[in-house]
Design a protein around this motif. Structure first.
Motif, PDB file in Angstrom:
ATOM      1  N   PRO A  56      15.881  19.267  41.228  1.00  0.00           N
ATOM      2  CA  PRO A  56      16.727  20.765  41.080  1.00  0.00           C
ATOM      3  C   PRO A  56      15.917  21.463  40.213  1.00  0.00           C
ATOM      4  O   PRO A  56      15.680  21.274  39.006  1.00  0.00           O
ATOM      5  CB  PRO A  56      18.193  20.397  40.798  1.00  0.00           C
ATOM      6  N   ILE A  57      15.406  22.738  40.784  1.00  0.00           N
ATOM      7  CA  ILE A  57      14.696  23.756  39.842  1.00  0.00           C
ATOM      8  C   ILE A  57      15.714  25.154  39.832  1.00  0.00           C
ATOM      9  O   ILE A  57      16.386  25.468  40.749  1.00  0.00           O
ATOM     10  CB  ILE A  57      13.394  24.227  40.788  1.00  0.00           C
ATOM     11  N   VAL A  58      15.844  25.535  38.624  1.00  0.00           N
ATOM     12  CA  VAL A  58      16.839  26.589  38.257  1.00  0.00           C
ATOM     13  C   VAL A  58      15.708  27.438  37.376  1.00  0.00           C
ATOM     14  O   VAL A  58      15.253  27.196  36.354  1.00  0.00           O
ATOM     15  CB  VAL A  58      18.211  26.203  37.503  1.00  0.00           C
ATOM     16  N   ILE A  59      16.046  28.914  37.897  1.00  0.00           N
ATOM     17  CA  ILE A  59      15.395  29.815  37.238  1.00  0.00           C
ATOM     18  C   ILE A  59      16.470  30.898  36.863  1.00  0.00           C
ATOM     19  O   ILE A  59      17.205  31.385  37.795  1.00  0.00           O
ATOM     20  CB  ILE A  59      14.106  30.552  37.743  1.00  0.00           C
ATOM     21  N   TYR A  60      16.613  31.615  35.583  1.00  0.00           N
ATOM     22  CA  TYR A  60      17.526  32.556  35.386  1.00  0.00           C
ATOM     23  C   TYR A  60      16.617  33.791  34.936  1.00  0.00           C
ATOM     24  O   TYR A  60      15.454  33.613  34.383  1.00  0.00           O
ATOM     25  CB  TYR A  60      17.930  32.019  33.898  1.00  0.00           C
ATOM     26  N   THR A  61      17.001  34.799  35.706  1.00  0.00           N
ATOM     27  CA  THR A  61      16.042  35.973  35.944  1.00  0.00           C
ATOM     28  C   THR A  61      16.951  37.269  35.428  1.00  0.00           C
ATOM     29  O   THR A  61      18.228  37.174  35.391  1.00  0.00           O
ATOM     30  CB  THR A  61      15.751  36.217  37.159  1.00  0.00           C
ATOM     31  N   LYS A  62      16.357  38.477  35.478  1.00  0.00           N
ATOM     32  CA  LYS A  62      17.079  39.553  35.377  1.00  0.00           C
ATOM     33  C   LYS A  62      16.358  40.556  36.472  1.00  0.00           C
ATOM     34  O   LYS A  62      15.077  40.594  36.555  1.00  0.00           O
ATOM     35  CB  LYS A  62      16.883  40.288  34.088  1.00  0.00           C
ATOM     36  N   PHE A  63      17.200  41.632  36.717  1.00  0.00           N
ATOM     37  CA  PHE A  63      16.776  42.555  37.844  1.00  0.00           C
ATOM     38  C   PHE A  63      15.520  43.288  37.178  1.00  0.00           C
ATOM     39  O   PHE A  63      15.546  43.816  35.990  1.00  0.00           O
ATOM     40  CB  PHE A  63      17.705  43.816  38.194  1.00  0.00           C
ATOM     41  N   GLY A  64      14.413  43.435  38.234  1.00  0.00           N
ATOM     42  CA  GLY A  64      13.291  44.255  37.575  1.00  0.00           C
ATOM     43  C   GLY A  64      12.372  43.563  36.863  1.00  0.00           C
ATOM     44  O   GLY A  64      11.413  44.208  36.453  1.00  0.00           O
ATOM     45  N   CYS A  65      12.511  42.349  36.555  1.00  0.00           N
ATOM     46  CA  CYS A  65      11.606  41.572  35.629  1.00  0.00           C
ATOM     47  C   CYS A  65      10.538  41.137  36.426  1.00  0.00           C
ATOM     48  O   CYS A  65      10.037  40.298  37.283  1.00  0.00           O
ATOM     49  CB  CYS A  65      12.461  40.458  34.999  1.00  0.00           C
ATOM     50  N   GLU A  97       7.358  29.717  44.801  1.00  0.00           N
ATOM     51  CA  GLU A  97       7.692  29.908  46.347  1.00  0.00           C
ATOM     52  C   GLU A  97       6.138  29.312  47.082  1.00  0.00           C
ATOM     53  O   GLU A  97       6.107  28.783  48.098  1.00  0.00           O
ATOM     54  CB  GLU A  97       7.735  31.293  46.733  1.00  0.00           C
ATOM     55  N   SER A  98       4.848  29.625  46.147  1.00  0.00           N
ATOM     56  CA  SER A  98       3.852  29.157  46.755  1.00  0.00           C
ATOM     57  C   SER A  98       3.652  27.636  46.805  1.00  0.00           C
ATOM     58  O   SER A  98       2.835  27.168  47.525  1.00  0.00           O
ATOM     59  CB  SER A  98       2.815  29.929  45.998  1.00  0.00           C
ATOM     60  N   LYS A  99       4.358  27.137  45.976  1.00  0.00           N
ATOM     61  CA  LYS A  99       4.397  25.698  46.122  1.00  0.00           C
ATOM     62  C   LYS A  99       5.297  24.900  47.032  1.00  0.00           C
ATOM     63  O   LYS A  99       5.431  23.816  47.306  1.00  0.00           O
ATOM     64  CB  LYS A  99       4.786  24.864  44.556  1.00  0.00           C
ATOM     65  N   GLY A 100       5.892  25.778  47.795  1.00  0.00           N
ATOM     66  CA  GLY A 100       6.890  25.553  48.927  1.00  0.00           C
ATOM     67  C   GLY A 100       7.986  24.849  48.250  1.00  0.00           C
ATOM     68  O   GLY A 100       8.589  23.926  49.209  1.00  0.00           O
ATOM     69  N   VAL A 101       8.722  25.021  47.178  1.00  0.00           N
ATOM     70  CA  VAL A 101       9.765  24.434  46.768  1.00  0.00           C
ATOM     71  C   VAL A 101      11.043  25.208  46.695  1.00  0.00           C
ATOM     72  O   VAL A 101      10.956  26.614  46.435  1.00  0.00           O
ATOM     73  CB  VAL A 101       9.452  23.999  45.254  1.00  0.00           C
ATOM     74  N   GLU A 102      12.060  24.908  46.937  1.00  0.00           N
ATOM     75  CA  GLU A 102      13.463  25.572  46.849  1.00  0.00           C
ATOM     76  C   GLU A 102      13.899  25.467  45.042  1.00  0.00           C
ATOM     77  O   GLU A 102      13.735  24.623  44.549  1.00  0.00           O
ATOM     78  CB  GLU A 102      14.407  25.017  47.738  1.00  0.00           C
ATOM     79  N   PHE A 103      14.608  26.771  45.000  1.00  0.00           N
ATOM     80  CA  PHE A 103      14.866  26.763  43.694  1.00  0.00           C
ATOM     81  C   PHE A 103      16.533  27.572  43.664  1.00  0.00           C
ATOM     82  O   PHE A 103      16.506  28.496  44.633  1.00  0.00           O
ATOM     83  CB  PHE A 103      13.882  27.344  42.691  1.00  0.00           C
ATOM     84  N   THR A 104      16.974  27.590  42.675  1.00  0.00           N
ATOM     85  CA  THR A 104      18.262  28.297  42.519  1.00  0.00           C
ATOM     86  C   THR A 104      18.070  29.346  41.132  1.00  0.00           C
ATOM     87  O   THR A 104      17.650  29.085  40.317  1.00  0.00           O
ATOM     88  CB  THR A 104      19.473  27.408  41.982  1.00  0.00           C
ATOM     89  N   GLU A 105      18.111  30.566  41.881  1.00  0.00           N
ATOM     90  CA  GLU A 105      18.168  31.734  40.884  1.00  0.00           C
ATOM     91  C   GLU A 105      19.293  32.348  40.377  1.00  0.00           C
ATOM     92  O   GLU A 105      20.395  32.373  41.083  1.00  0.00           O
ATOM     93  CB  GLU A 105      17.201  32.904  41.728  1.00  0.00           C
ATOM     94  N   HIS A 106      19.671  32.524  38.932  1.00  0.00           N
ATOM     95  CA  HIS A 106      20.619  32.999  38.528  1.00  0.00           C
ATOM     96  C   HIS A 106      20.438  34.222  37.948  1.00  0.00           C
ATOM     97  O   HIS A 106      19.491  34.294  36.864  1.00  0.00           O
ATOM     98  CB  HIS A 106      21.678  32.153  37.401  1.00  0.00           C
ATOM     99  N   ASP A 107      20.781  35.362  38.358  1.00  0.00           N
ATOM    100  CA  ASP A 107      20.772  36.692  37.751  1.00  0.00           C
ATOM    101  C   ASP A 107      21.743  36.989  36.630  1.00  0.00           C
ATOM    102  O   ASP A 107      22.842  37.005  36.860  1.00  0.00           O
ATOM    103  CB  ASP A 107      20.876  37.917  38.888  1.00  0.00           C
ATOM    104  N   ILE A 108      21.036  37.028  35.448  1.00  0.00           N
ATOM    105  CA  ILE A 108      21.899  37.162  34.477  1.00  0.00           C
ATOM    106  C   ILE A 108      21.676  38.644  33.606  1.00  0.00           C
ATOM    107  O   ILE A 108      22.011  38.897  32.623  1.00  0.00           O
ATOM    108  CB  ILE A 108      21.565  36.238  33.019  1.00  0.00           C
ATOM    109  N   THR A 109      21.515  39.607  34.651  1.00  0.00           N
ATOM    110  CA  THR A 109      21.267  41.054  34.278  1.00  0.00           C
ATOM    111  C   THR A 109      22.412  41.556  33.398  1.00  0.00           C
ATOM    112  O   THR A 109      22.373  42.086  32.404  1.00  0.00           O
ATOM    113  CB  THR A 109      21.030  42.069  35.275  1.00  0.00           C
TER     114      THR A 109
END
Length: 88
Positions: free
Chosen positions: A5-14, A25-37
């Motif tokens: 499982p791949i998890v990435i924590y992000t913020k809007f506009g980053c 995405e270029s590696k063709g893997v799925e990930f879960t994104e959590h926006d912590i803005t």
């Protein structure tokens, strides 16, 4: 491929977040994104997993804390990212 499982924590506009997601995405893997803005429980979760993290993105592959976009790109450049994504 048995991708952990791949998890990435992000913020809007980053821009760094966008770059990291584009690489995954270029590696063709799925990930879960959590926006912590706006903070909240996912920000608390990120800090529990990586107590010294103060920037985004913060990326986890399985239980391994990769770090941010630069660290993810460095793993790809070194040729080890594909191995990690394959569960190795």
């Amino acid at each position: 491929m048995n991708t952990p499982p791949i998890v990435i924590y992000t913020k809007f506009g980053c821009g760094y977040c966008f770059r990291a997601k584009r690489l995954l995405e270029s590696k063709g893997v799925e990930f879960t994104e959590h926006d912590i803005t706006l903070g909240g429980t996912k920000r608390d979760e990120m800090l529990a997993r990586a107590p010294n993290a103060r920037t985004v993105p913060q990326i986890f592959i399985g239980n391994t804390h990769v770090g941010g976009s630069d660290e993810l790109a460095a793993l790809d450049h070194a040729g080890t990212l594909d191995t990690m994504l394959a569960g190795g």
